[in-house]
Design an enzyme around this catalytic site. Sequence first.
Site, PDB file in Angstrom:
ATOM      1  N   GLY A 148       0.825  -1.197   0.000  1.00 53.38           N
ATOM      2  CA  GLY A 148       0.000   0.000   0.000  1.00 53.38           C
ATOM      3  C   GLY A 148       0.860   1.247   0.000  1.00 53.38           C
ATOM      4  N   ARG A 149       0.323   2.334   0.537  1.00 54.28           N
ATOM      5  CA  ARG A 149       0.991   3.636   0.432  1.00 54.28           C
ATOM      6  C   ARG A 149       2.326   3.671   1.171  1.00 54.28           C
ATOM      7  NH1 ARG A 149      -3.231   8.153   1.939  1.00 54.28           N
ATOM      8  NH2 ARG A 149      -3.232   6.973   3.887  1.00 54.28           N
ATOM      9  N   THR A 228       6.631  -1.229  11.578  1.00 51.84           N
ATOM     10  CA  THR A 228       6.010   0.058  11.883  1.00 51.84           C
ATOM     11  C   THR A 228       4.512   0.003  11.579  1.00 51.84           C
ATOM     12  OG1 THR A 228       6.578   0.869   9.670  1.00 51.84           O
ATOM     13  CG2 THR A 228       8.118   1.386  11.441  1.00 51.84           C
ATOM     14  N   ALA A 229       3.962  -1.206  11.487  1.00 53.45           N
ATOM     15  CA  ALA A 229       2.555  -1.384  11.107  1.00 53.45           C
ATOM     16  C   ALA A 229       1.701  -1.640  12.351  1.00 53.45           C
ATOM     17  CB  ALA A 229       2.432  -2.518  10.102  1.00 53.45           C
ATOM     18  N   ARG A 230       1.613  -2.899  12.767  1.00 50.84           N
ATOM     19  CA  ARG A 230       0.858  -3.271  13.960  1.00 50.84           C
ATOM     20  C   ARG A 230       1.587  -4.416  14.656  1.00 50.84           C
ATOM     21  NH1 ARG A 230      -1.258   0.877  13.320  1.00 50.84           N
ATOM     22  NH2 ARG A 230      -3.471   1.462  13.466  1.00 50.84           N
ATOM     23  N   GLU A 259       0.300  -2.055  24.065  1.00 59.84           N
ATOM     24  CA  GLU A 259       0.847  -0.705  24.151  1.00 59.84           C
ATOM     25  C   GLU A 259       0.146   0.061  25.259  1.00 59.84           C
ATOM     26  OE1 GLU A 259       0.842   1.219  20.317  1.00 59.84           O
ATOM     27  OE2 GLU A 259       1.939  -0.420  19.356  1.00 59.84           O
ATOM     28  N   HIS A 278       5.688   3.870  19.262  1.00 55.49           N
ATOM     29  CA  HIS A 278       4.635   4.104  18.269  1.00 55.49           C
ATOM     30  C   HIS A 278       4.621   5.575  17.827  1.00 55.49           C
ATOM     31  CE1 HIS A 278       0.566   2.314  16.804  1.00 55.49           C
ATOM     32  NE2 HIS A 278       1.125   3.076  15.873  1.00 55.49           N
ATOM     33  N   ILE A 279       5.770   6.022  17.332  1.00 52.73           N
ATOM     34  CA  ILE A 279       5.914   7.423  16.923  1.00 52.73           C
ATOM     35  C   ILE A 279       5.983   7.594  15.413  1.00 52.73           C
ATOM     36  CG2 ILE A 279       7.058   8.101  19.071  1.00 52.73           C
ATOM     37  CD1 ILE A 279       9.738   7.982  17.530  1.00 52.73           C
TER      38      ILE A 279
END
Length: 313
Positions: A148-149, A228-230, A259, A278-279
Amino acid sequence: MDDWEGLIAASPVWAGLNDQVEVKFLGCPIAVAADELLSRVSFLMAMRERTALTEQVFVRLPQLKLVLQTGGHAYHIHQEAAQKRGIAVALGRRIKAPLAAVPELTIAMMLGLMHLIPQAQQAMRSGEWPLLTGRTLKGRRLGILGTGRHGSNVARIAKSAFGMEVVAWARPGNTNSTLDDIPRLPLDELLRTSDVVSIHLRLSRESTGLLNEERLKSMKKDAILINTARGAIVDEAALIEILKNGHLAGAGLDVFTKEPLPADSPLRSLNNVLLTPHIGWTVEEVFEEFAEIACTQLNQFLQGALPESELLY
């Protein structure tokens, strides 16, 4: 709601509502907010998934007509309860700023791990002058999970700026890819042959636990994993043991199964792990765009002109 950084409240865009709406910034968790205040709320702006919007929460919001959901996901919203009460949910899918922010953090993690920055910093802070030998990204294979993006932008940067060989895997039926020039590989082959694996999948029933112990162990011992997704896409317990035992060179993690990451998590003590809280999306430009989109959507809703394509259902 949940404007922890105070950047939404500081945005000048709220003046654009032209006194049509009284804007209140909730300075406490919704669970302890006064019923008198909540009973007057017609529109609610939610910051990502910071608060679960359950059926019980909707009961305390009897006048609620619209949830302005920042970002393109609504994992935390009880959609059936919202529909039953006639509450519309507008998604912030038009946002552009994360398309720079998330790939930048992903690349930073790749560089940090390949150049052994976590190990170097830990040793230097302890008064040592370590003899470390890093590696370059140039010429190495990057395996992208999710086209995706975010995945597309990471692939382009890695290929054009660092000279990496890029391959990709997408879930069956995915039609959002813009990586027409990137070879597609079966998942197991991608994991087995990539020097860097970067996750950019949406969380779903199919992607939850996708990188299980068996698949993690199939990766090269000198490979690194970036997520960096989930967090739930990776079996976190298995990853910890694999990193401890040297079956992976390192991991860059911005997301976690739970989290905030528990203070006693073994991940915090591993020197081959680069951790961030999670930044990937929390940059100034994102918050400003969140506010702009929410104000625009609210104005459109008041005028009966909010596009159906921006609604969750």
